[in-house]
Design an enzyme around this catalytic site. Sequence first.
Site, PDB file in Angstrom:
ATOM      1  N   ASP A   1      -5.420  -2.653  -3.161  1.00 14.26           N
ATOM      2  CA  ASP A   1      -4.193  -1.884  -2.937  1.00 14.26           C
ATOM      3  C   ASP A   1      -3.115  -2.218  -3.966  1.00 14.26           C
ATOM      4  O   ASP A   1      -3.360  -2.942  -4.936  1.00 14.26           O
ATOM      5  CB  ASP A   1      -3.675  -2.107  -1.511  1.00 14.26           C
TER       6      ASP A   1
ATOM      7  N   HIS B   1       0.813  -1.218   0.000  1.00 15.85           N
ATOM      8  CA  HIS B   1       0.000   0.000   0.000  1.00 15.85           C
ATOM      9  C   HIS B   1       0.848   1.271   0.000  1.00 15.85           C
ATOM     10  O   HIS B   1       0.311   2.371  -0.014  1.00 15.85           O
ATOM     11  CB  HIS B   1      -0.915   0.005   1.224  1.00 15.85           C
TER      12      HIS B   1
HETATM   13  C1  VG1 Z   1       0.206  -2.538   7.949  1.00 13.79           C
HETATM   14  C2  VG1 Z   1      -1.128  -2.962   8.508  1.00 13.79           C
HETATM   15  C3  VG1 Z   1      -1.163  -4.468   8.717  1.00 13.79           C
HETATM   16  C4  VG1 Z   1      -0.823  -5.166   7.394  1.00 13.79           C
HETATM   17  C5  VG1 Z   1       0.498  -4.657   6.862  1.00 13.79           C
HETATM   18  C6  VG1 Z   1       0.812  -5.223   5.486  1.00 13.79           C
HETATM   19  O1  VG1 Z   1       1.241  -2.835   8.873  1.00 13.79           O
HETATM   20  O2  VG1 Z   1      -1.397  -2.314   9.705  1.00 13.79           O
HETATM   21  O3  VG1 Z   1      -2.433  -4.838   9.178  1.00 13.79           O
HETATM   22  O4  VG1 Z   1      -0.747  -6.560   7.581  1.00 13.79           O
HETATM   23  O5  VG1 Z   1       0.465  -3.241   6.734  1.00 13.79           O
HETATM   24  O6  VG1 Z   1      -0.207  -4.935   4.586  1.00 13.79           O
HETATM   25  P1  VG1 Z   1       1.873  -1.733   9.852  1.00 13.79           P
HETATM   26  O7  VG1 Z   1       2.960  -2.456  10.580  1.00 13.79           O
HETATM   27  O8  VG1 Z   1       2.338  -0.614   8.998  1.00 13.79           O
HETATM   28  O9  VG1 Z   1       0.756  -1.294  10.743  1.00 13.79           O
HETATM   29  V1  VG1 Z   1       0.150  -4.720   2.961  1.00 13.79           V
HETATM   30  O10 VG1 Z   1      -1.240  -4.756   2.109  1.00 13.79           O
HETATM   31  O11 VG1 Z   1       0.899  -3.181   3.010  1.00 13.79           O
HETATM   32  O12 VG1 Z   1       1.282  -5.876   2.658  1.00 13.79           O
HETATM   33 CO    CO Z   2      -0.934  -5.100   0.206  1.00 14.73          CO
END
Ligand code: VG1
Ligand code: CO
Length: 543
Positions: free
Chosen positions: A277, A114
């Site tokens: 995303d 994302h």
């Molecule tokens: C974030 C989200 C988490 C998710 C991770 C990867 O992590 O909060 O819920 O699993 O992104 O999502 P963090 O540590 O920044 O809170 V993805 O779709 O960016 O791989």
């Molecule tokens: Co993702």
Amino acid sequence: MVTTSIPTTPFSDQRPGTSGLRKKVTVFQQPRYVENFIQSIFDNVEGAQGSTLVIGGDGRYFNDVVVQTALKMAAAHGFSRVLVGQRGLLSTPAASCVIRKHRAIGGLVLSASHNPGGPDGDFGIKFNMSHGGPAPESFTEAVFKRASAITEYKIVDAPDIDLSRIGPTKVGEMSVEVIDPVADYAELMEQLVDFEKIAGLFRSGFRMRFDALSAITGPYAKAILEGRLGAPAGTVVNGEPKPDFGGHHPDPNPVHAHDLMELMLGPDAPDFGAASDGDGDRNMIVARGLFVTPSDSLAILTSHAHLAPGYAKGLAGVARSMPTSRAADRVAKKLGINCFETPTGWKFFANLLDAGLITLCGEESAGTGSNHIREKDGLWAVLLWLNILAVTKKPADQIVREHWATFGRDYYTRHDYEELETAPANELMDALRKKLPSLPGQRFGNLTVEACDDFAYTDPVDGSVTPKQGIRILFKEDARAVFRLSGTGTSGATLRVYLERFEPNTDRHDLPTSDVLAPVVQAANEIAEIAARTGRNEPSVIT
Ligand code: VG1
Ligand code: CO
């Protein structure tokens, strides 16, 4: 073909976070940076010799360069076969699907998910295991250790491979199959949800918009929604993956998917809206006039999944990440199944799924998935919703309201403070931790702290313990605040504050979320001294 060992020296910052190693593109572009990290991964893959590896990414800037490097290093490391998506593309859920279906030893997924893309944006590399899911912490820590002491990497001297055409080719002794990135995934979806019923829904005049935010899900959504299910052309917007996501921040939430929100809340809203995303594992669901929080979506899918063929026998159990609202717990209780609470990050669901303890799982950050793969799956969640809408013949907003009427409503919001200086952000968390013993019984406004802790997770399958996964404060008034630092950001620190309050009374289910949660926000700010410690009076993003 010549394999060369190139001498190298370590970088000290190659520790993977919540989901792989994420850094600015410019960091990955340093000479030997990518090679060091990939070699450190390969050195930890047991049984690489003679096995199959999957490689693909979300198509962001630098994907094309790293795919070629990864192929040449895989050939030097002794993998016998690589499956790579055409043009180097594979969504995260499709990579998981391909690893499982073709019994690969694992896969390299090139994505920062994302996070924004482009030359000034972010890049990322993560490794998925043979079960198709993200590597567990024991593996990523071993990779970090290796990367911190690396002295050489191996690569074959070969020209770049043409990835534009589907079919077999070779790099040195290693065979490479360039595969259609969508085919295996679409076939799996067809087994799980009722394509006939959903096609019927579209034939009856049902209209939706899927916003791919110029990221990887475009080709998947076009092939399945418009191709196989007969949704009208134009249902999928921003459907061409672009290296910089067309300037979009590919995070499907009401702030970054603002065009979709505006349409769905306006007078010409179609029946259903969805977005995904950067790498296709997240989903955003919007009913006509109503954003569905990911926490509610998980709960609603849990109570309705049996309406889809893949889940007709019911669910073994469900799991949610700790900061996700407790809406799914309420459904699990009614269904008489377990609801597990895991730390943030998809890797913690893999053991539960492998052991058959759960069928569905999800996170407040717009990730939902099931035992069909070992990643969250954006388009799958949208298809399961469509299946439910087709069977119940109810509009999506009615399904949500009926859910609240049955189970009560968990009002939910998340406040992110992005790009904070690292030291004060860490100090904020440390100070909060020190305060924990004195908080119970204290009043903040009209809320009283009932309990609080620093969440530690004991994996029920392998017994591994993961401490310090977020501070949670529970109020007597059935409200909760959770604090943690992000593990996916690439500049400074991001503080995430998760806020929720339960409202059983149906008369109070249509209030603005910000009004209901104002006292919880106030209490959370006061307890963590956010303004004083960060110098910020407002969060950067409210979702
Ligand atoms: C974030 C989200 C988490 C998710 C991770 C990867 O992590 O909060 O819920 O699993 O992104 O999502 P963090 O540590 O920044 O809170 V993805 O779709 O960016 O791989
Ligand atoms: Co993702």
